[in-house]
Design a protein around this motif. Structure first.
Motif, PDB file in Angstrom:
ATOM      1  N   PRO A  32       0.803  -1.230   0.000  1.00  0.00           N
ATOM      2  CA  PRO A  32       0.000   0.000   0.000  1.00  0.00           C
ATOM      3  C   PRO A  32       0.830   1.272   0.000  1.00  0.00           C
ATOM      4  CG  PRO A  32      -0.001  -1.011   2.187  1.00  0.00           C
ATOM      5  CD  PRO A  32       0.686  -1.973   1.268  1.00  0.00           C
ATOM      6  N   THR A  33       2.123   1.189   0.362  1.00  0.00           N
ATOM      7  CA  THR A  33       2.924   2.416   0.465  1.00  0.00           C
ATOM      8  C   THR A  33       3.206   3.057  -0.886  1.00  0.00           C
ATOM      9  OG1 THR A  33       5.108   1.356   0.331  1.00  0.00           O
ATOM     10  CG2 THR A  33       4.047   1.455   2.511  1.00  0.00           C
ATOM     11  N   VAL A  34       3.013   2.300  -1.998  1.00  0.00           N
ATOM     12  CA  VAL A  34       3.305   2.855  -3.322  1.00  0.00           C
ATOM     13  C   VAL A  34       2.061   3.417  -3.994  1.00  0.00           C
ATOM     14  CG1 VAL A  34       5.326   1.390  -3.684  1.00  0.00           C
ATOM     15  CG2 VAL A  34       3.077   0.584  -4.418  1.00  0.00           C
ATOM     16  N   VAL A  35       0.938   3.377  -3.309  1.00  0.00           N
ATOM     17  CA  VAL A  35      -0.301   3.924  -3.863  1.00  0.00           C
ATOM     18  C   VAL A  35      -0.390   5.395  -3.455  1.00  0.00           C
ATOM     19  CG1 VAL A  35      -2.806   3.746  -4.002  1.00  0.00           C
ATOM     20  CG2 VAL A  35      -1.416   1.674  -3.709  1.00  0.00           C
ATOM     21  N   GLY A  36      -0.054   6.265  -4.374  1.00  0.00           N
ATOM     22  CA  GLY A  36      -0.068   7.693  -4.078  1.00  0.00           C
ATOM     23  C   GLY A  36      -1.161   8.414  -4.835  1.00  0.00           C
ATOM     24  N   THR A  37      -0.928   9.679  -5.102  1.00  0.00           N
ATOM     25  CA  THR A  37      -1.927  10.513  -5.762  1.00  0.00           C
ATOM     26  C   THR A  37      -2.097  10.189  -7.239  1.00  0.00           C
ATOM     27  OG1 THR A  37      -0.218  12.176  -6.158  1.00  0.00           O
ATOM     28  CG2 THR A  37      -1.535  12.402  -4.158  1.00  0.00           C
TER      29      THR A  37
ATOM     30  N   ARG B 193       6.391   9.870 -10.537  1.00  0.00           N
ATOM     31  CA  ARG B 193       7.033   8.963  -9.583  1.00  0.00           C
ATOM     32  C   ARG B 193       6.505   9.206  -8.174  1.00  0.00           C
ATOM     33  NH1 ARG B 193      12.758   7.145 -11.041  1.00  0.00           N
ATOM     34  NH2 ARG B 193      12.587   7.003 -13.299  1.00  0.00           N
ATOM     35  N   TYR B 194       6.359   8.087  -7.471  1.00  0.00           N
ATOM     36  CA  TYR B 194       5.910   8.166  -6.078  1.00  0.00           C
ATOM     37  C   TYR B 194       6.678   7.112  -5.287  1.00  0.00           C
ATOM     38  CZ  TYR B 194       2.847   8.337  -1.997  1.00  0.00           C
ATOM     39  OH  TYR B 194       2.355   8.479  -0.723  1.00  0.00           O
ATOM     40  N   PHE B 195       7.427   7.563  -4.271  1.00  0.00           N
ATOM     41  CA  PHE B 195       8.258   6.651  -3.488  1.00  0.00           C
ATOM     42  C   PHE B 195       7.457   6.044  -2.340  1.00  0.00           C
ATOM     43  CE2 PHE B 195      11.522   8.613  -5.873  1.00  0.00           C
ATOM     44  CZ  PHE B 195      12.640   7.794  -5.801  1.00  0.00           C
ATOM     45  N   GLY B 196       7.613   4.730  -2.198  1.00  0.00           N
ATOM     46  CA  GLY B 196       6.975   4.019  -1.098  1.00  0.00           C
ATOM     47  C   GLY B 196       7.979   3.562  -0.066  1.00  0.00           C
ATOM     48  N   GLY B 197       7.731   2.393   0.523  1.00  0.00           N
ATOM     49  CA  GLY B 197       8.598   1.862   1.563  1.00  0.00           C
ATOM     50  C   GLY B 197       9.726   1.021   1.002  1.00  0.00           C
ATOM     51  N   VAL B 198      10.370   0.259   1.884  1.00  0.00           N
ATOM     52  CA  VAL B 198      11.527  -0.559   1.524  1.00  0.00           C
ATOM     53  C   VAL B 198      11.053  -1.921   1.010  1.00  0.00           C
ATOM     54  CG1 VAL B 198      13.645  -1.612   2.409  1.00  0.00           C
ATOM     55  CG2 VAL B 198      12.920   0.647   3.215  1.00  0.00           C
ATOM     56  N   ASP B 199      11.760  -2.455   0.000  1.00  0.00           N
ATOM     57  CA  ASP B 199      11.320  -3.687  -0.651  1.00  0.00           C
ATOM     58  C   ASP B 199      11.230  -4.877   0.297  1.00  0.00           C
ATOM     59  OD1 ASP B 199      14.073  -3.997  -0.350  1.00  0.00           O
ATOM     60  OD2 ASP B 199      14.481  -4.324  -2.481  1.00  0.00           O
ATOM     61  N   ILE B 200      12.203  -5.024   1.205  1.00  0.00           N
ATOM     62  CA  ILE B 200      12.160  -6.163   2.114  1.00  0.00           C
ATOM     63  C   ILE B 200      10.956  -6.067   3.045  1.00  0.00           C
ATOM     64  CG2 ILE B 200      13.817  -5.004   3.626  1.00  0.00           C
ATOM     65  CD1 ILE B 200      13.138  -8.805   3.295  1.00  0.00           C
TER      66      ILE B 200
END
Length: 572
Positions: free
Chosen positions: A408-413, A541-548
């Motif tokens: 869910p962290t990569v779901v931005g505007t 571009r929209y930055f989310g969390g860390v891959d791990i």
């Protein structure tokens, strides 16, 4: 301008693991008087250690997989080899850190630098993985100092004792400059005085480093042609009267590829960009030690003057030590190449581990246990990163891509992603069936890249799929095919030059070249890494969390998980 180009076979001699090789030189052997004045010099090298403090894994010997490596066992083997010669030096050809097991990565690879100090490394160059966290972090690891408070985010912390002293040995690199300057980020070479023998040690990293690390990691830096930089440093050393010269270059070669091929004396073939680099390095250099491709080989490659010169590589993860035995002539202040020979030694685990290194490893192993042992999910079957025959995707690659798409962290505007892409080189271990701990998951994805969502057109997606087998990833140009792992619902057939037209579908509907699609990947790929420049053309571009963290959360929320079968990508 890069010096890399397609070349024919070189007149070379290469031998593999656990054998000794002496190049057959055309020059005359030294006479008896000259022989009497020669001094023996031992040169030991390792490469691509990658924080392998506890074990390096295995090495296949005569069809049998033999456990190898581990810092404490590496220390014992180094001590035994050094006992053979009073004059001895030890080098690393980089990737000392990065893609490290959790025991090192959880502490920002500080334990690995401390281990290399204890191992007695005399000098190292830098590799592409030294830039994983950027130039500031590279310089901190070299010079010492702690990260500021708050660095424990993502299950990592700095300076558990409150201090970190950095490296006790010099790092050298001749071909990495601050952009638009003539200043290298580190000294191009160092001079070591080993019992009266002055040794010039020149470093270099592959010129293509910006293609395989994040853009942020190399921001403000310029990577130049390896040979030009090495030869400039060699000329400076010669002007200083330092005639014994060695090169540590983080670029490699491996068996059975097609570009820059060296046909070896025993019938095997080693090929890769470093073969051509070695051919062009100035004749003043006496020995070239390489890395990057995680192979073990010992070769002789003619220098520009037509004289054979040892070129070697010591595999990876502390599993191999290359021993070079040279003779030094005090009159010429140079190495006598006619007597040079080299041997690759397996770092077996049937010797007593070095007590100091074992205490070092045990200490960090204890400190990391609360993090590593936390169970985050279960698998109903093994998740392997090897694709089934005829398919380009693997169960583990599919599982990781599905986790990235669900994050869910990569779901931005700009909207929710509909396709995830994962680079196969970022998947570093397999998972067994049963409970999965955070430590095991971390071994699969050790880079701690950020996830990034962005928009690509359908036409750009076709271009992306073509870049897996063309351009920088074309075997014909010396690259390696890289088939991106994809999320559920995305399928296609891959041909020789890209996806077969019309085969690319999302949830059963063909991709429209003129439409836009929201995708998610890691920041390494998003910046065009691994030879996929089309990613860098993505918009919004929209930055989310860390891959791990996304992978761990996906395992936790969907357990028990059955790894998705191969079949999303069909090899046409």
């Amino acid at each position: 301008m890069s010096h890399h180009r397609s070349i024919g076979a070189l007149a070379s001699g290469c031998l593999a693991l656990a054998v000794t090789f002496t190049p057959a030189l055309a020059t005359a052997q030294p006479n008896q008087t000259a022989t009497q004045r020669l001094k023996d010099l031992q040169v030991l090298s390792i490469t691509d250690f990658h924080g392998a403090l506890e074990t390096g894994g295995t090495v296949t010997v005569d069809g049998v997989r033999v456990p190898a490596g581990g810092a404490a066992y590496l220390a014992t083997h180094l001590k035994q080899l050094r006992a053979r010669q009073p004059r001895t030096v030890t080098f690393s050809t980089a990737d000392n850190v990065g893609a490290s097991p959790l025991i090192s990565a959880a502490f920002h690879d500080e334990p690995t630098i401390e281990a290399l100090n204890l191992l007695g490394v005399d000098a190292s160059t830098i590799g592409n993985h030294e830039f994983d966290a950027g130039q500031s972090e590279l310089l901190r690891l070299i010079n010492g100092g702690c990260l500021p408070a708050g660095s424990a985010a993502g299950n990592r912390t700095s300076c558990p004792d409150g201090t970190f002293g950095g490296a006790d040995f010099p790092f050298v690199v001749s071909n990495v400059f601050y952009a638009d300057t003539d200043e290298t980020i580190l000294p191009p070479y160092t001079v070591i005085n080993e019992r009266g023998i002055k040794i010039g040690v020149i470093g270099a990293v592959l010129e293509q480093t910006p293609d395989i690390v994040t853009a942020a990691g190399v921001a403000g830096l310029e990577f130049t042609d390896e040979v030009t930089a090495i030869n400039r440093a060699s000329a400076e050393l010669t002007a200083r009267g330092v005639n014994t010269q060695f090169v540590l270059v983080h670029e490699g070669a491996r068996p059975d590829t097609t570009a820059y091929t060296a046909d070896c004396a025993d019938g095997t073939t080693v090929s890769g960009p470093v073969i051509e680099i070695a051919e062009d390095i100035a004749p003043a250099v006496d020995l070239v030690m390489t890395g990057h491709s995680h192979q073990a080989w010992v070769c002789s490659i003619d220098d520009p003057a037509g004289q054979p010169r040892l070129v070697t590589q010591a595999m990876s993860s502390g599993r191999i030590i290359t021993e070079h035995n040279l003779q030094y002539d005090p009159r010429t202040k140079d190495v006598v190449r006619a007597s040079a020979h080299a041997t690759n030694h397996l770092v077996t685990r049937d010797v007593a581990p070095d007590p100091r290194l074992q205490r070092h490893v045990d200490r960090y192993a204890a400190l990391v246990q609360p993090i590593a042992n936390r169970v985050i999910g279960t698998l109903t079957a093994p998740a392997d990163r090897t694709p089934a025959p005829g398919f380009g995707d693997s169960p583990l690659g599919n599982l990781i891509a599905d986790g990235q798409l669900a994050d869910p962290t990569v779901v931005g505007t700009f909207g929710e992603p509909v396709i995830a892409f994962m680079n196969p080189g970022g998947i570093r271990a397999d998972l067994d069936a049963g409970e999965v701990t955070y430590g095991e998951a971390f071994a699969v994805q050790p880079f701690s890249n950020y996830l990034v969502s962005l928009t690509l057109t359908g036409d750009q997606i076709y271009t992306l799929l073509a870049q897996q087998v063309t351009g920088a990833n074309s075997p014909a140009s010396g690259g390696y095919t890289k088939i991106l792992q994809v999320s559920e619902g995305f399928t296609y057939t891959l041909g020789a030059t890209g996806a077969i037209e019309g085969s690319v579908t999302l949830n059963g509907t063909p991709i429209d070249r003129s439409a836009s699609y929201r995708i998610v990947t890691n920041n390494f790929l998003a910046d065009g890494g691994d030879g996929f420049p089309v990613f860098s053309s993505g918009t919004d571009r929209y930055f989310g969390g860390v891959d791990i963290d996304a992978f761990a959360e996906h395992l936790a929320t969907t357990s028990p998980v059955t790894p998705p079968a191969s079949g999303r990508i069909v090899l046409g």
